[in-house]
Structures are given as C-alpha cells and as structure tokens.
Design a protein around this motif. Structure first.
Motif, mmCIF file in Angstrom:
data_model
loop_
_atom_site.group_PDB
_atom_site.id
_atom_site.type_symbol
_atom_site.label_atom_id
_atom_site.label_comp_id
_atom_site.label_asym_id
_atom_site.label_seq_id
_atom_site.Cartn_x
_atom_site.Cartn_y
_atom_site.Cartn_z
ATOM 1 N N PHE A 90 0.621 -1.081 0.041
ATOM 2 C CA PHE A 90 -0.176 0.416 -0.063
ATOM 3 C C PHE A 90 1.089 1.168 0.144
ATOM 4 O O PHE A 90 0.192 2.398 -0.412
ATOM 5 C CB PHE A 90 -0.904 0.080 1.000
ATOM 6 C CG PHE A 90 -1.736 -0.648 0.751
ATOM 7 C CD1 PHE A 90 -3.471 -1.003 0.278
ATOM 8 C CD2 PHE A 90 -1.965 -2.314 1.578
ATOM 9 C CE1 PHE A 90 -4.954 -1.670 0.276
ATOM 10 C CE2 PHE A 90 -2.815 -3.332 1.873
ATOM 11 C CZ PHE A 90 -3.888 -3.177 0.985
ATOM 12 N N GLY A 91 2.065 0.642 -0.150
ATOM 13 C CA GLY A 91 2.867 1.937 0.073
ATOM 14 C C GLY A 91 2.520 3.169 1.409
ATOM 15 O O GLY A 91 2.663 3.030 2.111
ATOM 16 N N PRO A 92 2.405 4.712 0.754
ATOM 17 C CA PRO A 92 2.591 5.529 1.935
ATOM 18 C C PRO A 92 1.212 5.325 2.287
ATOM 19 O O PRO A 92 0.551 6.457 3.037
ATOM 20 C CB PRO A 92 2.803 7.014 1.175
ATOM 21 C CG PRO A 92 2.940 6.480 0.402
ATOM 22 C CD PRO A 92 2.796 5.114 -0.635
ATOM 23 N N ALA A 93 0.021 4.549 1.743
ATOM 24 C CA ALA A 93 -1.239 5.230 1.809
ATOM 25 C C ALA A 93 -2.003 3.728 3.557
ATOM 26 O O ALA A 93 -2.647 4.016 3.864
ATOM 27 C CB ALA A 93 -1.930 4.340 1.043
ATOM 28 N N VAL A 94 -0.371 3.679 3.691
ATOM 29 C CA VAL A 94 -0.902 2.075 5.221
ATOM 30 C C VAL A 94 -0.094 2.579 5.917
ATOM 31 O O VAL A 94 1.650 2.799 5.818
ATOM 32 C CB VAL A 94 -1.035 0.992 4.632
ATOM 33 C CG1 VAL A 94 -0.892 0.964 6.041
ATOM 34 C CG2 VAL A 94 -2.561 0.862 4.125
ATOM 35 N N GLU A 95 0.051 3.329 7.464
ATOM 36 C CA GLU A 95 1.241 3.779 8.108
ATOM 37 C C GLU A 95 0.691 1.868 9.426
ATOM 38 O O GLU A 95 -1.020 2.489 10.103
ATOM 39 C CB GLU A 95 0.955 4.483 8.767
ATOM 40 C CG GLU A 95 2.122 5.165 9.890
ATOM 41 C CD GLU A 95 2.442 6.555 10.869
ATOM 42 O OE1 GLU A 95 2.825 6.248 11.614
ATOM 43 O OE2 GLU A 95 1.459 6.979 10.903
ATOM 44 N N VAL A 96 1.772 1.624 9.801
ATOM 45 C CA VAL A 96 1.680 0.487 10.930
ATOM 46 C C VAL A 96 1.357 1.287 12.493
ATOM 47 O O VAL A 96 2.807 2.318 12.636
ATOM 48 C CB VAL A 96 2.573 -0.569 11.220
ATOM 49 C CG1 VAL A 96 2.351 -1.277 12.181
ATOM 50 C CG2 VAL A 96 1.670 -1.505 9.701
ATOM 51 N N THR A 103 10.044 -0.993 13.442
ATOM 52 C CA THR A 103 10.827 -1.730 12.940
ATOM 53 C C THR A 103 10.992 -2.281 12.065
ATOM 54 O O THR A 103 11.981 -2.255 11.025
ATOM 55 C CB THR A 103 11.633 -1.674 14.287
ATOM 56 O OG1 THR A 103 10.970 -1.484 14.753
ATOM 57 C CG2 THR A 103 13.034 -2.602 14.096
ATOM 58 N N LEU A 104 10.325 -3.543 11.845
ATOM 59 C CA LEU A 104 10.507 -4.190 10.748
ATOM 60 C C LEU A 104 10.516 -3.632 9.436
ATOM 61 O O LEU A 104 11.231 -4.129 8.049
ATOM 62 C CB LEU A 104 9.342 -5.352 10.921
ATOM 63 C CG LEU A 104 9.651 -6.841 9.706
ATOM 64 C CD1 LEU A 104 10.740 -7.300 9.211
ATOM 65 C CD2 LEU A 104 8.638 -7.837 9.763
ATOM 66 N N LEU A 105 9.212 -3.226 9.050
ATOM 67 C CA LEU A 105 8.642 -2.132 7.625
ATOM 68 C C LEU A 105 9.704 -1.679 7.783
ATOM 69 O O LEU A 105 10.413 -0.936 6.587
ATOM 70 C CB LEU A 105 7.440 -1.633 8.365
ATOM 71 C CG LEU A 105 6.137 -2.451 8.320
ATOM 72 C CD1 LEU A 105 4.540 -2.128 8.560
ATOM 73 C CD2 LEU A 105 6.168 -3.683 6.364
ATOM 74 N N ALA A 106 10.265 -0.581 8.924
ATOM 75 C CA ALA A 106 11.369 0.297 8.077
ATOM 76 C C ALA A 106 12.535 0.110 7.769
ATOM 77 O O ALA A 106 13.673 -0.030 6.966
ATOM 78 C CB ALA A 106 11.710 0.875 9.683
ATOM 79 N N GLU A 107 12.660 -1.713 8.450
ATOM 80 C CA GLU A 107 13.852 -2.330 7.667
ATOM 81 C C GLU A 107 14.565 -2.581 6.515
ATOM 82 O O GLU A 107 14.782 -2.184 5.730
ATOM 83 C CB GLU A 107 14.198 -3.320 8.341
ATOM 84 C CG GLU A 107 15.016 -2.910 10.080
ATOM 85 C CD GLU A 107 15.057 -3.860 10.622
ATOM 86 O OE1 GLU A 107 14.685 -5.538 10.980
ATOM 87 O OE2 GLU A 107 15.542 -3.762 12.098
#
Length: 150
Positions: free
Chosen positions: A119-125, A133-137
C-alpha cells in the motif's frame, strides 16, 4: 449471530467458510437448490468455524491507519484479519479531518506485516513497535537496492 454480528455460513471451494453479513455488499439468487453435505448440520458447522476464529494461534494485533480514498481495497484485502470495523483517525497537522481511518488487523506473526508495504504510504502501522521496526528495515533495503542503480 455472535456479539451482535450476523454471519453467513457457506461453502467456498468445497469447504465451509464464515462470512460477516455486514461485509456482503451484493448478492444475486441463482435459483439453484440448497445442497448440504452429508452429515453437515448448520449448528455443528457454525461451532467448528467459530472456534477456529476464536482460537487463532497467538495473533499479533496491529494498529494501522490507512488513507480513506480506497478503504474498500484495504478492507477487501485484509477482511480476514480485521478485528472490527475501521474508525475515523484523528488528523495530524496538515491533514484534513476524515482523510484517514484506523483499523486493527490481527496477523499470525509480526513478519506478516510486510504485506502492508504493497500500500506504500497509504498505510501506516502504528503498533506494535516491532512491526514498525521491521517495516522500516525492509523499506530501507528496498531504497538501498534502487539507489544502487540495479
């Protein structure tokens, strides 16, 4: 009905499935007669399916916000994981009221959060921190790959 929510029990691909009635937007009668599998009683099928949902193996509950212009896509792709209906999210500075919704999907393990990168920047956890942290990595690895020029 369970906790005020109506469910439809139906076969899909040869097996019983549970569908939340409030997520069914359209239906058309086929005229085909109802066929029950031999020995399958509705109450027993309901109990088996309900227990399968309630006894999910140690699910990780996520808190995410997603951009409102395409809530149906987010809902469709994550319907099985959602633990409730999405709610309006409070706007951040520079955002308009009603642009974002909050949802709480449950995944079997934190690594499953990677699918939300589609979803790219359309979804933020927002939570839990280990999912962020996992998504940032993973995002950093993708940026590094493309920055290297191939």
């Amino acid at each position: 009905m369970k906790a005020g929510v109506w469910y439809l029990v139906a076969d899909l691909d040869g097996g019983p499935r549970l569908f939340r009635a409030d997520r069914i937007h359209t239906a058309e009668p086929t005229g085909d007669p109802v066929r029950r599998r031999a020995g399958a009683e509705p109450a027993g099928v309901w109990e088996t399916l309900r227990a399968g949902v309630e006894q999910r193996p140690s699910a990780v509950r996520l808190r995410v916000r997603f951009h409102r212009p395409r809530p149906e896509l987010f809902g469709r792709l994550n319907a099985a994981a959602l633990t409730g209906e999405p709610l309006p999210a409070a706007p951040r500075p520079g955002e308009e009221q009603g642009e974002w919704l909050l949802a709480e999907p449950a995944v079997s393990e934190v690594g499953r959060v990677r699918s939300l990168l589609a979803f790219g920047p359309a979804v933020e956890v927002l939570d839990p921190p280990e999912a962020r942290t996992l998504l940032a990595e993973v995002a950093a690895e993708v940026v590094e790959m493309y920055a290297a020029g191939g």
